[in-house]
Write a protein that holds these residues in place. Structure first.
Motif, short mmCIF file in Angstrom:
data_model
loop_
_atom_site.label_atom_id
_atom_site.label_comp_id
_atom_site.label_asym_id
_atom_site.label_seq_id
_atom_site.Cartn_x
_atom_site.Cartn_y
_atom_site.Cartn_z
N LEU A 1 -9.67 14.95 -24.85
CA LEU A 1 -10.87 15.27 -24.08
C LEU A 1 -11.03 16.78 -23.97
O LEU A 1 -12.13 17.32 -24.12
N ALA A 2 -9.94 17.49 -23.70
CA ALA A 2 -10.01 18.94 -23.55
C ALA A 2 -10.46 19.62 -24.84
O ALA A 2 -11.26 20.57 -24.82
N GLN A 3 -9.96 19.13 -25.97
CA GLN A 3 -10.35 19.72 -27.26
C GLN A 3 -11.83 19.48 -27.55
O GLN A 3 -12.55 20.38 -27.98
N VAL A 4 -12.29 18.26 -27.30
CA VAL A 4 -13.70 17.94 -27.54
C VAL A 4 -14.60 18.71 -26.58
O VAL A 4 -15.68 19.18 -26.96
N SER A 5 -14.15 18.87 -25.35
CA SER A 5 -14.90 19.63 -24.36
C SER A 5 -15.13 21.06 -24.84
O SER A 5 -16.24 21.61 -24.74
N ALA B 1 -18.84 16.90 -19.38
CA ALA B 1 -20.23 16.60 -19.73
C ALA B 1 -20.36 16.24 -21.20
O ALA B 1 -19.87 16.97 -22.07
N GLY B 2 -21.00 15.11 -21.47
CA GLY B 2 -21.27 14.70 -22.84
C GLY B 2 -20.14 13.98 -23.53
O GLY B 2 -20.24 13.70 -24.73
N ILE B 3 -19.08 13.66 -22.80
CA ILE B 3 -17.90 13.05 -23.44
C ILE B 3 -17.86 11.54 -23.14
O ILE B 3 -17.88 11.13 -21.98
N ALA C 1 -5.81 15.28 -15.66
CA ALA C 1 -6.03 16.26 -14.60
C ALA C 1 -7.50 16.67 -14.53
O ALA C 1 -8.07 16.83 -13.43
N MET C 2 -8.13 16.84 -15.68
CA MET C 2 -9.55 17.23 -15.72
C MET C 2 -10.43 16.17 -15.05
O MET C 2 -11.30 16.49 -14.24
#
Length: 502
Positions: free
Chosen positions: A24-28, A88-90, A240-241
């Protein structure tokens, strides 16, 4: 609508990057940098979901039109220069016992097969406000009662690591959707281990926060003093996010607690050197698979290399957890499910002549076997002749279990156990033996009884190549502490990138 040439370029890049394997962090980060769009990311997620759904049966409904509309709205806001959240957007998924306005919420039960809530759960509103994209509602054991997602009224869900095995339960659909890389994170509910156990079985991260940390408003009740909404993610940072956007006091939920919400992701890099961990011998002895024991000990040694001190301790009342839980939880279920009577909403039998017959037939036809079993146990334990002998005594033992933790936390910063005593078993293997299935909650139930936060993180594979989970249990409202400890282990474990081959 995005221009077709640009869409084609983005889709090619998404596939080249193996977007499904990213966190998720990478895509964000990629979304913020304009490397991909939310619309095309969501379109790719929906295609992936539909492609492997016949193998997994993770979902009860796929909300593709809503998801694409939400993603398009995020792209428009980003194009206008509006500041957006990191989620947002994920694409994400939600367990089908969490209310979604205008979208069926069935609890995987014939009783609510056509129920469409007129409101969102608080967590849904919170995530939607931050730009979350909902791909669909996931399968579960009926009314969250079960440990394998075989008790769904509609279909069983399968484990992405081996589709002949269960994904755990009751939140098995959410776990499979993340482990199968259909979505980037998902919500589940945890009454006795229903987020952590399937996270362990499917090789992902699963968090049950402290009771009161996240609003339960809009979660269909099973055991009201035990239920908590939790998170499935691919790694600790992702968890965590998402938690940062869900935690906090809610005026709609009298059990939610007004305590500060830390920057969970920002605190992950904190030092764990000098932290002290207790390992209860009662949860690492008889009944725990040897592969699981070996993996936990190896994980503890990895933490020791990071400066964490650990030692075996005794928490003598934990051995009563299963018996205590299976009195308290069915009692609360009996009370909560009394509302499904064929009068107000939900399924109603078409074959009755009297009011009493309406009640009997509706509940007999509308509920599955596991739900009826727990209603019967709970109703019996609450009856006038047995209340003191069973329910009242169980509440006293629950206090003793909580005291075991409180005593341990006078010396230790966290408790570590296996998440489950075994790894994922074959579909059908335990469905006819509920007592055997109940024992899979041996390590997770005490956490709900005490209202504590617990997190499952992958720590190895068994001899069959199935994931093993380690459970980290923290003090009340110390999600930041267990996330930090989990991140320190994840950094050195070698198991962060475990992926099911599907």
């Amino acid at each position: 609508m995005l221009q077709s040439a640009k869409s084609t370029r983005i889709i090619r890049r998404v596939k080249t990057l193996n977007i499904y394997d990213l966190s998720l962090a990478q895509v964000s980060s990629m979304l913020k940098n304009g490397e991909i769009s939310a619309y095309e990311l969501t379109k790719a997620s929906i295609e992936r979901t539909k492609d492997i759904e016949p193998k997994l049966d993770s979902f009860l409904s796929i909300t593709d039109e809503l998801a694409l509309a939400q993603a398009k709205a995020v792209d428009e806001k980003r194009a206008s220069g509006e500041a957006l959240s990191d989620i947002a957007g994920i694409p994400m998924a939600i367990k089908d016992n969490i209310c979604t306005k205008g979208i069926k919420t069935t609890c995987a039960s014939k009783m609510l097969e056509n129920f469409v809530p007129p409101y969102n759960a608080t967590v849904v509103d919170k995530l939607f406000e931050k730009g979350a994209v909902l791909v669909g509602k996931t399968n579960l054991d009926e009314f969250a009662m079960g440990g394998s997602t075989e008790n769904s009224a509609f279909k069983p869900t399968r484990n992405p690591w081996d589709t002949s095995r269960v994904p755990g339960g009751s939140s098995g659909g959410s776990a499979a959707s993340v482990a199968g890389r259909q979505v980037f994170y998902a919500l589940g509910s945890d009454t006795g281990g229903s987020v952590r156990e399937p996270a362990s079985f499917t090789g992902i991260v699963g968090l049950k926060p402290t009771y009161g940390r996240i609003s339960r408003y809009g979660l269909v009740a099973f055991g009201s003093s035990l239920d908590q909404i939790g998170i499935f993610s691919r790694d600790v940072e992702d968890c965590a996010m998402v938690l940062s956007h869900m935690a906090g006091k809610d005026r709609m939920d009298g059990t939610s607690v007004d305590v500060p919400v830390p920057d969970y992701a920002g605190e992950l890099s904190g030092n764990v050197k000098g932290m002290k961990v207790g390992v209860p011998k009662e949860l690492l002895g008889e009944g725990v698979n040897q592969d699981v024991k070996n993996a936990i000990v190896a994980a503890l040694e990895k933490l020791k290399e990071q400066g964490v001190e650990w030692e075996e301790i005794s928490m003598p009342n934990l051995k009563y957890s299963i018996e205590t839980y299976y009195i308290i939880a069915p009692c609360e279920a009996s009370s909560n499910l009394a509302r499904y009577d064929g009068i107000r909403y939900g399924f109603r039998t078409g074959d009755f002549e009297t009011l009493e017959e309406l009640y009997k037939r509706t509940r007999s036809e509308g509920f599955g076997e596991e739900v009826k079993r727990r209603i019967m146990i709970g109703t019996y334990a609450l009856s006038a002749g047995y209340y003191d002998a069973y329910y009242k005594k169980a509440l006293k033992v629950r206090t003793l279990i909580k005291n075991d933790f409180m005593n341990a936390y006078e010396k230790y910063d966290a408790i570590i156990t296996p998440t489950a005593p075994n790894t994922a078993y074959k579909l059908g293997e335990k469905i006819g033996d509920p007592l055997s299935m109940y024992m899979e909650d041996l390590c997770t139930i005490p956490v709900n009884m005490a209202g504590l936060p617990g997190l499952s993180i992958p720590c190895g594979l068994d001899s069959n190549g199935m994931p093993i989970g380690m459970q980290i249990i923290g003090k009340h409202f110390d999600e930041a502490g267990i996330l930090r400890l989990a991140k320190a282990y994840e950094n050195v474990s070698g198991f962060k990138n475990l992926k099911a081959d599907i």
